[in-house]
Design a protein around this motif. Structure first.
Motif, PDB file in Angstrom:
ATOM      1  N   HIS A   1       0.696  -1.331   0.019  1.00  0.00           N
ATOM      2  CA  HIS A   1      -0.039  -0.021   0.192  1.00  0.00           C
ATOM      3  C   HIS A   1       0.988   1.483  -0.132  1.00  0.00           C
ATOM      4  O   HIS A   1       2.178   1.107   0.171  1.00  0.00           O
TER       5      HIS A   1
ATOM      6  N   ASP B   1       0.567   5.324   1.847  1.00  0.00           N
ATOM      7  CA  ASP B   1      -0.257   5.736   3.004  1.00  0.00           C
ATOM      8  C   ASP B   1      -1.134   6.812   2.499  1.00  0.00           C
ATOM      9  O   ASP B   1      -2.234   6.978   3.066  1.00  0.00           O
TER      10      ASP B   1
ATOM     11  N   TRP C   1       9.314   5.129  10.204  1.00  0.00           N
ATOM     12  CA  TRP C   1       9.223   3.964  10.839  1.00  0.00           C
ATOM     13  C   TRP C   1      10.304   3.427  11.510  1.00  0.00           C
ATOM     14  O   TRP C   1      11.386   3.725  10.975  1.00  0.00           O
TER      15      TRP C   1
ATOM     16  N   HIS D   1       4.763   0.272   0.531  1.00  0.00           N
ATOM     17  CA  HIS D   1       5.567  -0.637   1.152  1.00  0.00           C
ATOM     18  C   HIS D   1       4.439  -1.867   1.858  1.00  0.00           C
ATOM     19  O   HIS D   1       3.276  -1.830   1.613  1.00  0.00           O
TER      20      HIS D   1
ATOM     21  N   SER E   1       4.831  -5.597   4.550  1.00  0.00           N
ATOM     22  CA  SER E   1       5.454  -6.260   5.833  1.00  0.00           C
ATOM     23  C   SER E   1       5.143  -7.592   5.833  1.00  0.00           C
ATOM     24  O   SER E   1       3.835  -7.987   5.614  1.00  0.00           O
TER      25      SER E   1
ATOM     26  N   ARG F   1       6.899  -8.220  17.574  1.00  0.00           N
ATOM     27  CA  ARG F   1       7.548  -7.284  16.536  1.00  0.00           C
ATOM     28  C   ARG F   1       6.759  -6.160  16.828  1.00  0.00           C
ATOM     29  O   ARG F   1       5.507  -6.107  16.467  1.00  0.00           O
TER      30      ARG F   1
ATOM     31  N   ARG G   1       3.218  10.033  11.001  1.00  0.00           N
ATOM     32  CA  ARG G   1       3.358  10.722   9.776  1.00  0.00           C
ATOM     33  C   ARG G   1       2.966  11.943   9.904  1.00  0.00           C
ATOM     34  O   ARG G   1       2.183  12.659  10.957  1.00  0.00           O
TER      35      ARG G   1
HETATM   36  O1  AKG Z   1       4.699  -1.810  10.710  1.00  0.00           O
HETATM   37  C1  AKG Z   1       4.233  -2.362   9.693  1.00  0.00           C
HETATM   38  O2  AKG Z   1       4.350  -3.583   9.594  1.00  0.00           O
HETATM   39  C2  AKG Z   1       3.571  -1.729   8.470  1.00  0.00           C
HETATM   40  C3  AKG Z   1       3.824  -0.015   8.763  1.00  0.00           C
HETATM   41  C4  AKG Z   1       2.963   0.681   7.625  1.00  0.00           C
HETATM   42  O3  AKG Z   1       2.484   0.098   6.761  1.00  0.00           O
HETATM   43  C5  AKG Z   1       2.953   1.903   7.412  1.00  0.00           C
HETATM   44  O4  AKG Z   1       3.646   2.589   8.619  1.00  0.00           O
HETATM   45  O5  AKG Z   1       2.286   2.648   7.047  1.00  0.00           O
END
Ligand code: AKG
Length: 273
Positions: free
Chosen positions: A126, A128, A143, A217, A219, A229, A235
């Motif tokens: 995705h 943001d 992040w 991005h 995960s 985790r 943001r």
């Molecule tokens: O922490 C994650 O795995 C995803 C984080 C994420 O997608 C974001 O910060 O937009």
């Protein structure tokens, strides 16, 4: 897919961010800040049940990557070490590394993503900004992990240069189902197959990523028994933005916006830092 190559870091972080849509800053988070945040988070996580979207202050979303989990909400009054980390470390680091992108840093949203071992899910590709009802849609996000993170532990993946592709559609992050009325083109299921280089961000607890709001991005799951985790995302709006609602934008902070469509997004939940 390859792990992040330090030799590849250009000396100018702004140039690198413009080029790749993401940069990693090594050794910018002192241990004492992140250790305190981790300890405070773990205590709050045990007892936090509120889901109320407060209207008069910035909120912090606790989001477990487990299907069916409800997002829980707290504030910086309950989590002062996190405010200290943002104000004393994160914001000055952004300003130092990205001087031309940080004359305005307006706090938009703070989320802690938690992937418990073995039961946690992939968070699909995705960007943001697809979830943000703003015009112009100009943001950066940071992040960082609470502890050292590897691919097996659910490190972040980035499609380099994908921010140059513009706005894409928003989907359910777990299922990739399109939101109702979403008519924008979607990000491909696998950006590598579409020719993007994908980088795995393995990091220590002292490192921090900055990404452009348009960068794709995702995960993977946390496969490591005994490792919880936790990752922090903050943001920031970097250019004054108007409220531009449209269907499919699901971020929690959108329910804090208290101005009419077409008006500037401002107010206590969104302070300038
Ligand atoms: O922490 C994650 O795995 C995803 C984080 C994420 O997608 C974001 O910060 O937009």
């Amino acid at each position: 897919m390859k792990n992040y190559d330090l030799n590849n870091i250009l000396h100018n972080p702004e140039e690198k961010l413009n080029n790749d849509g993401v940069i990693i800053l090594k050794n910018v988070i002192p241990d004492q800040y992140i250790d305190s945040v981790r300890e405070e988070y773990d205590i709050l996580d045990e007892s936090l049940t509120s889901t109320e979207i407060v209207k008069d202050k910035p909120l912090i979303v606790f989001w477990k990557h487990v299907v069916g989990e409800t997002k829980r909400i707290t504030t910086f009054e309950e989590f002062p070490t996190l405010w200290k980390l943002i104000e004393e470390v994160i914001v000055p680091s952004i300003r130092e590394k990205l001087p031309s992108k940080s004359s305005k840093l307006q706090l938009l949203e703070t989320i802690i993503f938690n992937k418990p071992a073995k039961i946690s899910n992939t968070l699909n590709w995705h960007q943001d900004v697809a979830y943000f009802p703003l015009k112009p849609n100009n943001q950066i996000a940071i992040w960082l992990p609470f502890e050292k993170i590897t691919k097996e532990k659910g490190a972040m993946l980035y499609a380099l240069g994908s921010h140059k592709e513009g706005i894409k559609g928003s989907t359910n992050l777990h299922t990739r189902e399109k939101f109702d009325n979403e008519d924008r083109e979607l990000i491909p299921d696998n950006p590598e197959e579409s020719g993007f280089k994908v980088r795995v961000m393995e990091m220590s607890q002292n490192d921090m990523i900055i990404h452009d709001g348009y960068t794709w991005h995702s995960s993977g799951p946390n496969e490591v028994e005994g490792y919880n985790r936790r990752g922090l995302s903050v943001r920031f709006i970097i250019e004054e933005a108007l409220f531009d609602p449209r269907p499919g934008q699901g971020a929690a902070f959108t329910r804090q916006i208290d101005v009419n469509p077409g008006e500037v997004v401002k107010g206590k939940p969104f302070p300038d830092l």
